[in-house]
Write a protein that holds these residues in place. Structure first.
Motif, PDB file in Angstrom:
ATOM      1  N   GLU A  72      92.230  64.529  58.502  1.00  0.00           N
ATOM      2  CA  GLU A  72      92.121  65.819  57.821  1.00  0.00           C
ATOM      3  C   GLU A  72      91.083  66.699  58.503  1.00  0.00           C
ATOM      4  N   ILE A  73      91.327  67.997  58.454  1.00  0.00           N
ATOM      5  CA  ILE A  73      90.348  68.967  58.936  1.00  0.00           C
ATOM      6  C   ILE A  73      89.462  69.328  57.752  1.00  0.00           C
ATOM      7  N   ARG A  74      88.164  69.139  57.932  1.00  0.00           N
ATOM      8  CA  ARG A  74      87.195  69.442  56.870  1.00  0.00           C
ATOM      9  C   ARG A  74      86.519  70.765  57.195  1.00  0.00           C
ATOM     10  N   GLU A  75      86.440  71.624  56.198  1.00  0.00           N
ATOM     11  CA  GLU A  75      85.823  72.939  56.368  1.00  0.00           C
ATOM     12  C   GLU A  75      84.321  72.862  56.099  1.00  0.00           C
ATOM     13  N   THR A  76      83.587  73.839  56.580  1.00  0.00           N
ATOM     14  CA  THR A  76      82.148  73.920  56.372  1.00  0.00           C
ATOM     15  C   THR A  76      81.839  73.950  54.881  1.00  0.00           C
ATOM     16  N   GLY A  77      80.908  73.085  54.450  1.00  0.00           N
ATOM     17  CA  GLY A  77      80.504  73.024  53.054  1.00  0.00           C
ATOM     18  C   GLY A  77      81.344  72.082  52.199  1.00  0.00           C
ATOM     19  N   GLU A  78      82.407  71.530  52.744  1.00  0.00           N
ATOM     20  CA  GLU A  78      83.277  70.635  51.988  1.00  0.00           C
ATOM     21  C   GLU A  78      82.573  69.288  51.783  1.00  0.00           C
ATOM     22  N   VAL A  79      82.631  68.768  50.564  1.00  0.00           N
ATOM     23  CA  VAL A  79      82.024  67.489  50.225  1.00  0.00           C
ATOM     24  C   VAL A  79      83.131  66.439  50.178  1.00  0.00           C
ATOM     25  N   PHE A  80      82.906  65.300  50.848  1.00  0.00           N
ATOM     26  CA  PHE A  80      83.880  64.213  50.870  1.00  0.00           C
ATOM     27  C   PHE A  80      83.139  62.910  51.118  1.00  0.00           C
ATOM     28  N   THR A  81      83.862  61.794  51.141  1.00  0.00           N
ATOM     29  CA  THR A  81      83.226  60.496  51.348  1.00  0.00           C
ATOM     30  C   THR A  81      83.738  59.870  52.639  1.00  0.00           C
ATOM     31  N   ILE A  82      82.847  59.085  53.276  1.00  0.00           N
ATOM     32  CA  ILE A  82      83.223  58.296  54.437  1.00  0.00           C
ATOM     33  C   ILE A  82      82.738  56.870  54.200  1.00  0.00           C
ATOM     34  N   SER A  83      83.281  55.922  54.928  1.00  0.00           N
ATOM     35  CA  SER A  83      82.939  54.513  54.707  1.00  0.00           C
ATOM     36  C   SER A  83      81.498  54.222  55.106  1.00  0.00           C
TER      37      SER A  83
ATOM     38  N   VAL B 278      79.913  56.692  51.321  1.00  0.00           N
ATOM     39  CA  VAL B 278      78.796  57.629  51.393  1.00  0.00           C
ATOM     40  C   VAL B 278      79.347  59.028  51.186  1.00  0.00           C
ATOM     41  N   LYS B 279      78.703  59.740  50.272  1.00  0.00           N
ATOM     42  CA  LYS B 279      79.106  61.119  49.996  1.00  0.00           C
ATOM     43  C   LYS B 279      78.406  62.028  50.994  1.00  0.00           C
ATOM     44  N   VAL B 280      79.208  62.825  51.729  1.00  0.00           N
ATOM     45  CA  VAL B 280      78.665  63.701  52.769  1.00  0.00           C
ATOM     46  C   VAL B 280      79.187  65.113  52.582  1.00  0.00           C
ATOM     47  N   VAL B 281      78.533  66.041  53.280  1.00  0.00           N
ATOM     48  CA  VAL B 281      78.958  67.435  53.276  1.00  0.00           C
ATOM     49  C   VAL B 281      79.063  67.893  54.731  1.00  0.00           C
ATOM     50  N   ALA B 282      80.104  68.616  55.050  1.00  0.00           N
ATOM     51  CA  ALA B 282      80.319  69.103  56.415  1.00  0.00           C
ATOM     52  C   ALA B 282      79.427  70.313  56.671  1.00  0.00           C
ATOM     53  N   ASN B 283      78.648  70.273  57.765  1.00  0.00           N
ATOM     54  CA  ASN B 283      77.818  71.433  58.102  1.00  0.00           C
ATOM     55  C   ASN B 283      78.511  72.349  59.107  1.00  0.00           C
TER      56      ASN B 283
END
Length: 94
Positions: free
Chosen positions: A15-26, A2-7
């Protein structure tokens, strides 16, 4: 996946994800309500606006009320009665 974006800033998958970063999770993680990160949104759900980092102004502290100064040494006033027996009696015995 699932493609998500960090709010907000968060930590996932080492990993540390920053605000607005788009990444995938299972898919399994996304479908599990208890384990799903609360700080991410689905990337295809709606466009996410990244809030600008602003420094919040502190609220002014309320002013303390001016307490009246007790007469005498304050013991009798604080205890609401005569001074305890371990204090010498106040009198004109100078």
């Amino acid at each position: 996946m699932v493609k998500v974006v960090a709010n907000t800033r968060g930590y996932i998958d080492g990993e540390i994800r920053e605000t607005g970063e788009v990444f995938t999770i299972s898919d399994a993680l996304w479908q599990d309500e208890k384990r799903r990160p609360k700080w991410v949104d689905a990337a295809d759900a709606q466009p996410v606006t990244v809030p600008q980092a602003t420094k919040a102004k502190p609220k002014p502290k309320p002013t303390a009320a001016i307490a009246e100064q007790p007469q005498g040494n304050g013991v009798a006033e604080a205890l609401g009665g005569p001074p305890p027996d371990w204090l010498p009696a106040q009198g004109d015995d100078a």
